[in-house]
Scaffold this motif. Structure first.
Motif, PDB file in Angstrom:
ATOM      1  N   THR A  90      -7.900   2.964   7.937  1.00  0.00           N
ATOM      2  CA  THR A  90      -6.577   3.969   7.752  1.00  0.00           C
ATOM      3  C   THR A  90      -5.578   3.846   8.922  1.00  0.00           C
ATOM      4  O   THR A  90      -4.475   4.099   8.594  1.00  0.00           O
TER       5      THR A  90
ATOM      6  N   VAL B 102       0.883  -1.190  -0.181  1.00  0.00           N
ATOM      7  CA  VAL B 102       0.160   0.028   0.084  1.00  0.00           C
ATOM      8  C   VAL B 102       0.824   1.172   0.012  1.00  0.00           C
ATOM      9  O   VAL B 102       1.691   1.541   0.983  1.00  0.00           O
ATOM     10  N   GLY B 103       0.782   2.083  -0.986  1.00  0.00           N
ATOM     11  CA  GLY B 103       1.482   3.214  -1.226  1.00  0.00           C
ATOM     12  C   GLY B 103       0.590   4.540  -1.551  1.00  0.00           C
ATOM     13  O   GLY B 103      -0.635   4.304  -1.527  1.00  0.00           O
ATOM     14  N   PRO B 104       1.055   5.548  -1.673  1.00  0.00           N
ATOM     15  CA  PRO B 104       0.561   6.981  -1.928  1.00  0.00           C
ATOM     16  C   PRO B 104      -0.422   6.932  -3.042  1.00  0.00           C
ATOM     17  O   PRO B 104      -1.341   7.845  -3.265  1.00  0.00           O
ATOM     18  N   ASP B 105      -0.146   5.995  -4.053  1.00  0.00           N
ATOM     19  CA  ASP B 105      -1.187   5.677  -5.262  1.00  0.00           C
ATOM     20  C   ASP B 105      -2.376   4.748  -4.879  1.00  0.00           C
ATOM     21  O   ASP B 105      -2.725   4.499  -6.064  1.00  0.00           O
ATOM     22  N   THR B 106      -2.322   4.081  -3.843  1.00  0.00           N
ATOM     23  CA  THR B 106      -3.236   3.133  -3.575  1.00  0.00           C
ATOM     24  C   THR B 106      -4.597   3.633  -3.273  1.00  0.00           C
ATOM     25  O   THR B 106      -4.718   4.228  -2.228  1.00  0.00           O
TER      26      THR B 106
ATOM     27  N   GLY C 151      -0.837   4.139   4.539  1.00  0.00           N
ATOM     28  CA  GLY C 151       0.029   4.613   3.425  1.00  0.00           C
ATOM     29  C   GLY C 151      -0.945   4.800   2.283  1.00  0.00           C
ATOM     30  O   GLY C 151      -0.594   5.202   1.209  1.00  0.00           O
ATOM     31  N   ALA C 152      -2.304   4.207   2.487  1.00  0.00           N
ATOM     32  CA  ALA C 152      -3.187   4.147   1.197  1.00  0.00           C
ATOM     33  C   ALA C 152      -3.731   5.776   1.010  1.00  0.00           C
ATOM     34  O   ALA C 152      -3.820   6.496   1.858  1.00  0.00           O
ATOM     35  N   ARG C 153      -3.853   6.059  -0.521  1.00  0.00           N
ATOM     36  CA  ARG C 153      -4.270   7.616  -0.660  1.00  0.00           C
ATOM     37  C   ARG C 153      -5.665   7.646  -0.239  1.00  0.00           C
ATOM     38  O   ARG C 153      -6.266   8.686   0.065  1.00  0.00           O
TER      39      ARG C 153
END
Length: 70
Positions: free
Chosen positions: A39, A20-24, A44-46
Motif C-alpha cells: 500500500t 491503480v485507482g480507488p476501484d482497484t 491508490g488501491a482500494r
C-alpha cells in the motif's frame, strides 16, 4: 504486482501505479512483502489481498491462504 519485473523488488509496481485507482483490488503473490509495503508503493488501491500459494504450487494440490487489508 508480478514477480521481480526488470529487477525491481516490487515487480511491476512502477509500471502499474498509474492504473491503480480507488476501484482497484490488488492481489499480490510477492513473497516477503507485507500489505503495508504494497500500500505504500500503490496507495491508490482500494484494497490489497496477499495470497500465499507456495505449498499448493510446489505439490500441485491444496488451498491458498489469502489475507486482505481492512
Amino acid at each position: 504486482v508480478a514477480g521481480s519485473a526488470g529487477g525491481h523488488p516490487y515487480g511491476a509496481a512502477p509500471e502499474i501505479a498509474p492504473l491503480v485507482g480507488p476501484d482497484t483490488l490488488l492481489v499480490s503473490i510477492l513473497a516477503g512483502k507485507r500489505i503495508a509495503d504494497l500500500t505504500a508503493r500503490l496507495p491508490g488501491a482500494r484494497a490489497v489481498v496477499r495470497a500465499m500459494p507456495n505449498l499448493p504450487a510446489s505439490i500441485g494440490r491444496g488451498a491458498t491462504g489469502a489475507f486482505a487489508n481492512p
